[in-house]
Design a protein around this motif. Structure first.
Motif, mmCIF file in Angstrom:
data_model
loop_
_atom_site.group_PDB
_atom_site.id
_atom_site.type_symbol
_atom_site.label_atom_id
_atom_site.label_comp_id
_atom_site.label_asym_id
_atom_site.label_seq_id
_atom_site.Cartn_x
_atom_site.Cartn_y
_atom_site.Cartn_z
ATOM 1 N N GLU A 1 0.824 -1.201 0.000
ATOM 2 C CA GLU A 1 0.000 0.000 0.000
ATOM 3 C C GLU A 1 0.863 1.258 0.000
ATOM 4 O OE1 GLU A 1 -3.837 -1.664 2.592
ATOM 5 O OE2 GLU A 1 -2.322 -0.392 3.557
ATOM 6 N N THR B 1 -3.134 0.711 -3.651
ATOM 7 C CA THR B 1 -2.511 -0.611 -3.547
ATOM 8 C C THR B 1 -1.692 -0.894 -4.805
ATOM 9 O OG1 THR B 1 -4.455 -1.699 -4.505
ATOM 10 C CG2 THR B 1 -4.376 -1.478 -2.098
ATOM 11 N N VAL C 1 -5.294 5.793 0.102
ATOM 12 C CA VAL C 1 -4.488 4.577 -0.004
ATOM 13 C C VAL C 1 -4.556 4.031 -1.426
ATOM 14 C CG1 VAL C 1 -4.112 2.229 0.841
ATOM 15 C CG2 VAL C 1 -4.893 4.006 2.420
ATOM 16 N N HIS D 1 0.337 5.177 1.173
ATOM 17 C CA HIS D 1 -0.547 6.068 1.924
ATOM 18 C C HIS D 1 -0.174 7.516 1.623
ATOM 19 C CE1 HIS D 1 -2.246 2.915 4.684
ATOM 20 N NE2 HIS D 1 -1.178 2.282 4.179
#
Length: 201
Positions: A149, A159, A157, A151
């Motif tokens: 992930e 992925t 977020v 951030h």
């Protein structure tokens, strides 16, 4: 090789496509086989003016990005010649992660062998991350390899996918030598058995 698990750092925007290895580390700096000392030559032709002084317009010369650990770059990053000095220069500067929509294969492989995480994202996600990176001192991203992930500074977020074997190597700090040394007990056992069965060898 240094382990890579979670990285929180300033992300610098490089909104250019086809950044090749000669742009990353020009050919005149390839005279060394040492992995250290190349950070000062990273993006040399973009970072310096004709008189040798710093180009104030180049992102890594700007105060907010001088210690950037993450690069957010355009498509086809690391194309061109297959020089391992390119990831060496990035790592020596302090960059541990490069995010793009695509990478040249050899550069991509060399990154993993040197403890740098190259992340492939979609064009939409890259645009979001590029916007985050343009925030200057507030352009802080957290890259969590275990969770796969990224951030953003506002809590968003993204992925990403990664080959499980490459992930294992980065999380454990294993380059090609490290992978071989994991087999040291088996190698030692084989050598001992060989000596017992063939003492003349």
């Amino acid at each position: 090789m240094e382990k890579f698990d979670k990285l929180t750092g300033v992300a610098a925007p490089l909104p250019f496509i086809n950044i090749d290895t000669d742009m990353i580390i020009p050919k005149q700096f390839l005279k060394t086989i040492k992995r250290t000392g190349l950070g000062t030559a990273l993006f040399h032709e973009m970072r310096t003016l004709d008189d040798g002084s710093e180009n104030p317009d180049f992102v890594l010369n700007q105060p907010a990005y001088r210690n950037a650990q993450i690069l957010v770059a355009g498509d086809n990053f690391g194309c061109g010649s297959s020089r391992e000095h390119a990831p060496w220069a990035l790592l020596d500067f302090g960059v541990r992660c490069v995010i793009s929509t695509s990478f040249a294969d050899i550069f991509y492989n060399n990154c993993f062998k040197n403890g740098i995480l190259p992340i492939v994202v979609s064009e939409d996600d890259l645009e979001k991350l590029m916007d985050d990176a343009r925030r200057g001192a507030n352009a802080t991203l957290t890259v969590d390899l275990e969770a796969q992930e990224i951030h953003g500074p506002d809590g968003g977020v993204i992925t990403f996918d990664i080959d499980p074997f490459r992930k294992h190597c980065l999380l454990n700090g294993l380059d090609d030598i490290g992978l071989t040394m994991e087999k040291a007990p088996m190698i030692d056992g084989y050598e001992q058995k060989l000596g017992e069965n063939r003492p003349w060898a």
